[in-house]
Design a protein around this motif. Structure first.
Motif, PDB file in Angstrom:
ATOM      1  N   ALA A 131       0.811  -1.224   0.000  1.00  0.00           N
ATOM      2  CA  ALA A 131       0.000   0.000   0.000  1.00  0.00           C
ATOM      3  C   ALA A 131       0.842   1.270   0.000  1.00  0.00           C
ATOM      4  O   ALA A 131       0.352   2.333  -0.404  1.00  0.00           O
ATOM      5  N   HIS A 132       2.077   1.190   0.426  1.00  0.00           N
ATOM      6  CA  HIS A 132       2.921   2.399   0.461  1.00  0.00           C
ATOM      7  C   HIS A 132       3.260   2.910  -0.946  1.00  0.00           C
ATOM      8  O   HIS A 132       3.777   4.022  -1.085  1.00  0.00           O
ATOM      9  N   PHE A 157      -5.033  -2.777   4.244  1.00  0.00           N
ATOM     10  CA  PHE A 157      -3.820  -2.294   3.593  1.00  0.00           C
ATOM     11  C   PHE A 157      -2.623  -3.005   4.208  1.00  0.00           C
ATOM     12  O   PHE A 157      -2.446  -2.978   5.435  1.00  0.00           O
ATOM     13  N   ALA A 158      -1.808  -3.609   3.357  1.00  0.00           N
ATOM     14  CA  ALA A 158      -0.592  -4.303   3.817  1.00  0.00           C
ATOM     15  C   ALA A 158       0.627  -3.571   3.275  1.00  0.00           C
ATOM     16  O   ALA A 158       0.680  -3.239   2.080  1.00  0.00           O
ATOM     17  N   THR A 159       1.585  -3.321   4.146  1.00  0.00           N
ATOM     18  CA  THR A 159       2.775  -2.572   3.714  1.00  0.00           C
ATOM     19  C   THR A 159       3.990  -2.991   4.530  1.00  0.00           C
ATOM     20  O   THR A 159       3.870  -3.388   5.694  1.00  0.00           O
ATOM     21  N   ILE A 165       3.694   5.850   4.157  1.00  0.00           N
ATOM     22  CA  ILE A 165       2.281   6.223   4.240  1.00  0.00           C
ATOM     23  C   ILE A 165       2.129   7.427   5.161  1.00  0.00           C
ATOM     24  O   ILE A 165       1.339   8.342   4.896  1.00  0.00           O
ATOM     25  N   ARG A 166       2.895   7.448   6.245  1.00  0.00           N
ATOM     26  CA  ARG A 166       2.836   8.594   7.156  1.00  0.00           C
ATOM     27  C   ARG A 166       3.281   9.879   6.455  1.00  0.00           C
ATOM     28  O   ARG A 166       2.744  10.955   6.701  1.00  0.00           O
ATOM     29  N   GLN A 167       4.263   9.757   5.577  1.00  0.00           N
ATOM     30  CA  GLN A 167       4.773  10.940   4.884  1.00  0.00           C
ATOM     31  C   GLN A 167       3.818  11.435   3.810  1.00  0.00           C
ATOM     32  O   GLN A 167       3.648  12.638   3.632  1.00  0.00           O
ATOM     33  N   SER A 168       3.194  10.487   3.077  1.00  0.00           N
ATOM     34  CA  SER A 168       2.360  10.889   1.938  1.00  0.00           C
ATOM     35  C   SER A 168       0.884  11.008   2.282  1.00  0.00           C
ATOM     36  O   SER A 168       0.158  11.745   1.609  1.00  0.00           O
ATOM     37  N   ILE A 172      -4.653   9.065   6.738  1.00  0.00           N
ATOM     38  CA  ILE A 172      -5.146   7.694   6.581  1.00  0.00           C
ATOM     39  C   ILE A 172      -4.938   6.906   7.878  1.00  0.00           C
ATOM     40  O   ILE A 172      -5.755   6.054   8.253  1.00  0.00           O
ATOM     41  N   LEU A 173      -3.840   7.166   8.570  1.00  0.00           N
ATOM     42  CA  LEU A 173      -3.486   6.371   9.744  1.00  0.00           C
ATOM     43  C   LEU A 173      -4.550   6.460  10.834  1.00  0.00           C
ATOM     44  O   LEU A 173      -4.814   5.477  11.535  1.00  0.00           O
ATOM     45  N   SER A 174      -5.152   7.615  10.994  1.00  0.00           N
ATOM     46  CA  SER A 174      -6.163   7.774  12.046  1.00  0.00           C
ATOM     47  C   SER A 174      -7.482   7.109  11.689  1.00  0.00           C
ATOM     48  O   SER A 174      -8.362   6.982  12.554  1.00  0.00           O
ATOM     49  N   ARG A 175      -7.632   6.680  10.445  1.00  0.00           N
ATOM     50  CA  ARG A 175      -8.878   6.044  10.009  1.00  0.00           C
ATOM     51  C   ARG A 175      -8.739   4.537   9.888  1.00  0.00           C
ATOM     52  O   ARG A 175      -9.658   3.876   9.413  1.00  0.00           O
TER      53      ARG A 175
END
Length: 577
Positions: A131-132, A157-159, A165-168, A172-175
């Motif tokens: 997913a990244h 999502f698998a990464t 993902i945190r950078q871009s 999304i992380l909070s959801r």
């Protein structure tokens, strides 16, 4: 039929079959059983540890008609078989985000997710691997549907790189509910490999399985793939010889031979050893990683032999224990640090010819000085004087005291009788200026003053060691300090007063009987000071003696290595050779 790889053939079908990831599998199973499944999950972790597998098992569990009350799927029904094998399914869709990473792909996924599942009691599950790799625009297109998802729709999502993902797309992380997968231990990989070989009816050497498990580096899929490679060479059994031939793993005996070379300091044998490794077809980088692992093993055995017992075959345990006993733990720490630095500075990765780097590493280990306990050094130098020596040696000085007025500062361990006896002794006019007992007492007093960190201080004590000279005169005690760093310190009234207090305390004299003088002979060129420097305590100024040469050499060493000053002062060291 085409051959099905072991990593696919023995892929887990239930939550309980996934090794090491119980913190994830049990949570998901309880969520399914209790009807508390989230709408979005983020699975993070190294490759081959079960991220996609658990995503499929979750999809199987949600859509399995024969699911147990505990939330486990049956794994054998038509729906489970299709999902487990990754075949096309109306309700479970796997997407490779590396090749479907654009905003148009995300919009298409969002539109498809708006449709309801094929049956009322089923769930639509979208599994996005890697997913990244999704672009920032693709994440923005998915943001709304993740915030307000349709009913009975779940995203997984698998990464391997959650930081991207945190950078871009940090919103999304909070959801999503995030689960971090762990690397699988070598013991668990060995256990799984043994189960697979048992199901295949193939015998295996435990040491060979241990080598494969270490080579897998925490990935179960990698371990099963490596096992497939070894079985391709010999499908009747898995032996250590076949593992060495196929995977290039260095045999344990080679590391034992290397440790013998280091222990016996056979420096020239290092080149022959590396030459043999190359002739045998071993990868030197692979040998390096094995060496770091074996050094770590020796260190563990040196500190606690029982802690590393499970990492070795019983046949080799005694051999490695013997090599561990030949090294001090400090030696092994330094050797392991040498090996680690070779990878940390990146030189091993940058070079295409690691032979010279490996040879230099092994030579540095063979030339490594052995660690010696500080107590052994002190005993070899004749031991340390007892702490009671200084008070006892003050007796001749106290007996030679006078009745001069002043506020006496007595040593805490000096008795009142000793102080009164000092006052009742001979007068100052008939006191001996020099004798063997007096010289010994002066040395004891001076050493006690230099060790008095509370009054004299660390820095002044160090400088006084090479420039102060305590003598007995007909007027009392006289401290002559040569011009230099110590005399500069004593220009401060507080430092001078503190030194005078220490001299009075440790000599049992009154302050009025003690004088501190600065010898300026080295600056004016008087007293025959040919080199412009005062001699050490007990030697005439300007005379070159063995002691003066040692003091000069010690001062030079301290200037080059300032950290040595504290060791000299704290341990009362002197230069012997």
């Amino acid at each position: 039929m085409s051959y099905l790889a072991l990593a696919r053939k023995y892929r887990p079908r239930r939550f309980g079959e996934v090794s090491t990831q119980e913190h994830v599998s049990q949570t998901l199973r309880h969520a399914v059983a209790g009807g508390r499944v989230g709408h979005a999950y983020l699975f993070c972790g190294p490759r081959g540890v079960g991220k996609t597998t658990l995503a499929r098992v979750l999809a199987m569990s949600l859509n399995c008609p024969d699911r147990t009350p505990e939330g486990e799927p049956c794994g054998v029904c038509r729906d489970c078989s299709h999902i487990w094998a990754g075949h096309t399914s109306l309700d479970v869709v796997e997407i490779d985000a590396a090749s479907n990473r654009g905003v148009d792909d995300a919009r298409e996924l969002r539109e498809r997710a708006m449709y309801a599942p094929s049956e009322e009691d089923r769930y639509k599950v979208y599994i996005l691997d890697e997913a990244h790799m999704l672009t920032r625009e693709a994440w923005n297109a998915l943001l709304k549907i993740l915030e307000e998802p349709p009913p009975r729709v779940i995203f997984v999502f698998a990464t391997t790189e959650p930081r991207k993902i945190r950078q871009s797309a940090s919103p999304i992380l909070s959801r999503c509910q995030r689960f971090d997968f762990r690397r699988i231990g070598a013991t668990d990989i060995m256990k799984r490999l043994d189960e697979v070989l048992g199901a295949e009816g193939i015998d295996a050497d435990p040491e060979a399985l241990r080598a494969i498990a270490r080579k897998a580096n925490g990935g179960m899929r990698d371990g099963l793939s490596l096992l497939d490679q070894v079985l391709a060479l010999s499908d009747e059994s898995v032996s250590m010889d076949s593992v060495v031939r196929v995977l290039g793993v260095v045999d344990e005996q080679r590391y034992l031979d290397l440790f013998d070379i280091v222990i016996e300091r056979r420096h020239g044998a290092v080149f022959e050893f590396v030459e043999e490794l190359i002739d045998e077809g071993h990868d030197l980088v692979e040998f390096y990683y094995g060496l770091a692992e074996k050094l770590r093993l020796l260190l563990r055995m040196s500190l606690d032999a029982s802690s590393a017992a499970g990492d070795l075959n019983e046949d080799l345990r005694d051999d490695f224990a013997g090599r561990a006993a030949a090294f001090a733990p400090g030696d092994l720490v330094r050797m392991l640090a040498m090996a680690s630095s070779l990878e940390a500075d990146g030189s091993l990765r940058r070079t295409g010819r690691p032979r010279v780097l490996i040879e230099m590493l092994l030579l540095r280990m063979s030339y490594l000085d052995r660690t010696v306990e500080l107590q052994e050094i002190i005993q070899a130098l004749g031991g340390t004087p007892p702490r009671e020596a200084a008070p006892a040696a003050r007796a001749p000085l106290q007996a030679a005291g006078s009745d001069a007025p002043g506020n006496r500062i007595a040593s805490p361990d000096a008795s009142a009788g000793a102080r009164s006896g000092a006052r009742a002794s001979t007068s100052s006019t008939d006191r001996p200026v020099a004798s063997a007992d007096t010289t010994e007492a002066l040395d004891a007093v001076w050493n006690a003053v230099l060790r008095d960190r509370e009054r004299v201080g660390l820095e002044l004590s160090f400088h006084l060691r090479g420039s102060g000279r305590l003598t007995e005169t007909d007027r009392g005690l006289s401290l002559v300090v040569a011009a230099g760093p110590a005399s500069e310190h004593l220009r401060d009234a507080a430092a001078r007063r503190a030194l005078l207090e220490a001299l009075a305390l440790h000599s049992g004299r009154e302050s009025a009987e003690i004088s501190i003088e600065i010898d300026e002979g080295d600056r004016s060129g008087g007293d025959g000071a040919a080199d412009g420097k005062a001699g050490p305590p007990g030697s005439p100024a300007g005379r070159v003696t063995r002691d003066s040469v040692r003091e000069s050499r010690l001062n030079e060493l301290v200037k080059r290595a300032p950290q040595l000053e504290r060791a000299v002062v704290e341990l009362d060291l002197e230069l012997v050779d």
